[in-house]
Design a protein around this motif. Structure first.
Motif, PDB file in Angstrom:
ATOM      1  N   LEU A 187       0.836  -1.217   0.000  1.00 22.11           N
ATOM      2  CA  LEU A 187       0.000   0.000   0.000  1.00 22.11           C
ATOM      3  C   LEU A 187       0.863   1.257   0.000  1.00 22.11           C
ATOM      4  N   TRP A 188       1.977   1.196   0.706  1.00 22.21           N
ATOM      5  CA  TRP A 188       2.883   2.360   0.737  1.00 22.21           C
ATOM      6  C   TRP A 188       3.457   2.604  -0.655  1.00 22.21           C
ATOM      7  N   ALA A 189       3.821   1.511  -1.333  1.00 21.98           N
ATOM      8  CA  ALA A 189       4.323   1.640  -2.709  1.00 21.98           C
ATOM      9  C   ALA A 189       3.252   2.273  -3.593  1.00 21.98           C
ATOM     10  N   MET A 190       1.988   1.866  -3.375  1.00 21.08           N
ATOM     11  CA  MET A 190       0.890   2.485  -4.133  1.00 21.08           C
ATOM     12  C   MET A 190       0.793   3.971  -3.839  1.00 21.08           C
ATOM     13  N   THR A 234      -4.364   9.883  -0.204  1.00 19.72           N
ATOM     14  CA  THR A 234      -4.675  10.077   1.210  1.00 19.72           C
ATOM     15  C   THR A 234      -5.708  11.197   1.304  1.00 19.72           C
ATOM     16  N   ALA A 235      -6.213  11.427   2.513  1.00 20.77           N
ATOM     17  CA  ALA A 235      -7.178  12.514   2.689  1.00 20.77           C
ATOM     18  C   ALA A 235      -6.474  13.822   3.039  1.00 20.77           C
ATOM     19  N   MET A 236      -5.158  13.792   3.164  1.00 17.05           N
ATOM     20  CA  MET A 236      -4.433  15.003   3.548  1.00 17.05           C
ATOM     21  C   MET A 236      -4.423  15.997   2.389  1.00 17.05           C
ATOM     22  N   THR A 268      -8.354   8.120   4.571  1.00 20.01           N
ATOM     23  CA  THR A 268      -8.867   7.229   3.533  1.00 20.01           C
ATOM     24  C   THR A 268      -8.490   5.784   3.893  1.00 20.01           C
ATOM     25  N   PRO A 269      -9.135   4.798   3.254  1.00 18.50           N
ATOM     26  CA  PRO A 269      -8.776   3.396   3.516  1.00 18.50           C
ATOM     27  C   PRO A 269      -7.287   3.131   3.304  1.00 18.50           C
TER      28      PRO A 269
END
Lengths: 406, 209
Positions: free
Chosen positions: A39-42, A51-53, A373-374
């Motif tokens: 997920l981090w790679a994504m 992200t929601a940031m 976000t998820p």
């Protein structure tokens, strides 16, 4: 960190080294870490737009978690080092396990800063172009020292049991570790507290308050971890020690709530800009977190001070409540810093402006300005699992049991 | 201390809220989609270009907001790698995209809500080719950027793009330490305000009122 420990460890057969349960726990953590890495790679390839940031709420779950795990790392080290540093009687044979929780939590905290970075491959610049005036730089230095020192301290305890490190040397390391522990929480607070631009963060109380919050959730963590390991048959531990920790937890919780009360009164009383902070917490968008913290803290205090309630399961519940209460505090502090914009004038909104950008400014701030976000939950879970993995590997590979129980 | 005190004056009495400066900035610096370094804000009304007050006592008032190029910048102090820094010669607060690690500490530190912008994805553009000044630094993913007083222009002796195109001639730019400069003449006899003066940042943008 503790609930899974408890759940997994409870199923584990009471064997030396932890047995099957521990291996399963290690496996599950490793899988979650791997998922987190994907997920981090994504996030890195597809962009942090996932992200929601956004510009007006530029930190989120990762930095909340960073604060939270730095806090969690306190308990173990302090509970382990205070008795040694001051020559008091300790809390039974959990000293090494306690330090292991500190190491695991520190690893998770560092991990969360790394996943928050937009350019993690430039992390080397921190050591080449260091701006020593930046509180973030102070924190990176102190966190590194803290992690190394925790490892050294653990090693020294193991060596001391073998008679290879003297009592005085261990005591000196304890004192240094204790000072670093206080520093690491203060410096983490200063990342926020020294910023005059954020009404909620800019308070001198923040550093001592971070220390007290760290003591709360750290003690809660050690209580849960030690009780779980005892239940799993990993170590023997006198119930009196758990009660002693529970009483300490009550004191720490009261101090933490006292600080919160002082801060709210100072912010709200002049009925100036600080009043907005109080309203946001008590009845505004962050009220669930505020009241969550208060209720959870109160519940934990009641359990810890009423002798009839101090059963092992309830004391573990108190520990979990304390940890959850401090997480609520971290969330309200992080979001609260962004929830009150200094300039809230109407302007063109783009998908980069703020999480809820599709209306106007008032609509963006009507509820919580930020919600993860998820993807963020997934990455944060992966880093949390990394902390668990470190802890479980420590249990499996290191001699963390009390010396007389080996 | 910088050798010069380069400041911008925004004459709020002259500003007609036409957004030309925002567009000039966008074009000059080839800003990616969703990014505006310079924004025209509506005072009073809840929505963009909405009036303040109750009918028939309505009034319109706007303020243009970009990086304030503070004399005491909160962002510069907190950047762990010095990617945002005060140019020693001009006092302009600059950004080094190649150095920025994307920690967004400066965005938390800056009290001027929204003047700093993060490239939350690979920069995207409306046109297939770059526009504006060829010397403007190329945008990068996952770094913080903001107004630089058009450093690529001022280092060639030109003025920032936003004031060049201002049809109302509401902007002035120059060295406030030089008594003969455009800004020194424009500010003489006028009262001015800073945004969020109470934060102690000593902004380099003066709003003439």
């Amino acid at each position: 960190m503790t609930d899974t420990t408890a759940a997994v460890a409870a199923k584990a057969p009471a064997k030396k080294g932890g047995g099957v349960g521990l291996n399963i726990a290690i496996g599950v953590s490793a899988v979650l870490v791997a998922a987190g890495l994907v997920l981090w790679a994504m996030q890195l390839s597809g962009g942090m737009v996932q992200t929601a940031m956004r510009n007006l709420d530029s930190w989120g779950l990762y930095i909340t978690g960073f604060m939270f795990f730095v806090g969690l790392s306190a308990g173990g080290l302090i509970i382990s080092s205070v008795p040694k540093a001051f020559g008091l009687s300790g809390f039974g044979g959990i000293s090494k396990v306690a330090v292991m929780t500190s190491i695991a939590a520190t690893v998770a905290a560092i991990g969360l800063v790394v996943v928050d970075m937009g350019q993690p491959f430039r992390v080397w610049e921190l050591f080449v172009y260091s701006n020593l005036g930046s509180p973030l730089m102070w924190d990176i230095i102190v966190l590194m020292v803290y992690l190394i020192l925790s490892c050294v301290y653990l090693w020294a305890q193991v060596q001391a049991e073998k008679g290879k490190v003297g009592h005085t040397a261990l005591r000196v390391i304890s004192v240094v570790a204790l000072v670093t522990a206080v520093l690491v929480h203060s410096v983490t607070a200063w990342i926020f507290g020294l910023q005059q631009g954020r009404e909620m963060w800019h308070t001198a109380l923040l550093a001592p308050w971070f220390v007290s919050s760290a003591l709360v959730c750290g003690t809660g963590l050690v209580m849960c971890a030690a009780a779980a390991l005892r239940a799993a048959g990993y170590l023997k531990w006198d119930q009196a020690n758990l009660v002693k920790l529970a009483k300490l937890l009550a004191v720490f919780l009261l101090v933490d709530l006292y600080f919160f009360g002082c801060d709210l009164l100072t912010a709200g009383f002049p009925a100036g800009e600080g009043l907005a902070v109080v309203q946001m917490l008590v009845s505004g968008p962050l009220a669930p977190f505020f009241w969550g913290e208060v209720v959870l803290s109160a519940a934990a205090i009641v359990i810890c001070v009423v002798p009839a309630l101090r059963t092992t399961p309830l004391m573990v519940v108190a520990g979990l409540c304390a940890i959850a209460a401090i997480f609520c505090k971290r969330a309200q502090l992080l979001v609260g810093g962004f929830q009150i914009p200094n300039i809230d004038l109407a302007a063109a909104m783009t998908p980069f402006t703020v999480t809820n950008w599709e209306g106007n400014m008032a609509q963006a701030y009507a509820g919580m300005v930020y919600w993860p976000t998820p993807l963020e939950f997934g990455v944060a879970l992966g880093v949390t699992a990394l902390g668990f993995l470190v802890f479980f590997l420590g249990l499996k590979l290191l001699p963390l049991k009390p010396a007389d129980q080996e | 201390m910088a050798d010069k005190k380069l400041v911008m004056l925004v004459d709020t009495k002259r500003c007609i809220a036409c957004n030309s400066c925002a567009v000039a900035c966008k074009i000059e610096n080839n800003l990616p989609k969703n990014i505006w370094w310079n924004r025209i804000m509506t005072v009073g009304g809840g929505n963009l270009d909405s009036p303040e007050g109750e009918y028939p006592n309505l009034k319109m008032h706007n303020v243009t907001v970009a990086c304030q190029h503070c004399e005491n910048p909160a962002c510069v102090k907190v950047c762990p790698v010095g990617a945002t820094y005060k140019d020693p010669e001009t006092g302009v607060v600059r950004q080094d995209y190649d150095k920025c690690i994307g920690c967004r500490m400066c965005m938390s530190a800056c009290p001027y809500t929204g003047v700093r912008s993060f490239n939350w994805e690979e920069p995207k553009y409306s046109l297939a080719h770059a526009v504006g000044d060829a010397d403007a630094p190329e945008h990068q993913k996952h770094v913080v950027e903001k107004c630089t007083f058009c450093y690529q222009r001022i280092s060639k002796g030109e003025t920032p793009a936003c004031m060049d195109l201002c049809p109302a001639r509401a902007r002035h730019w120059g060295d406030l330490d030089d008594p003969n400069s455009d800004v020194s003449r424009a500010i003489a006899g006028r009262s001015y305000e800073h945004l969020l003066d109470e934060k102690g940042t000593k902004p380099g943008v003066y709003y003439l009122v």
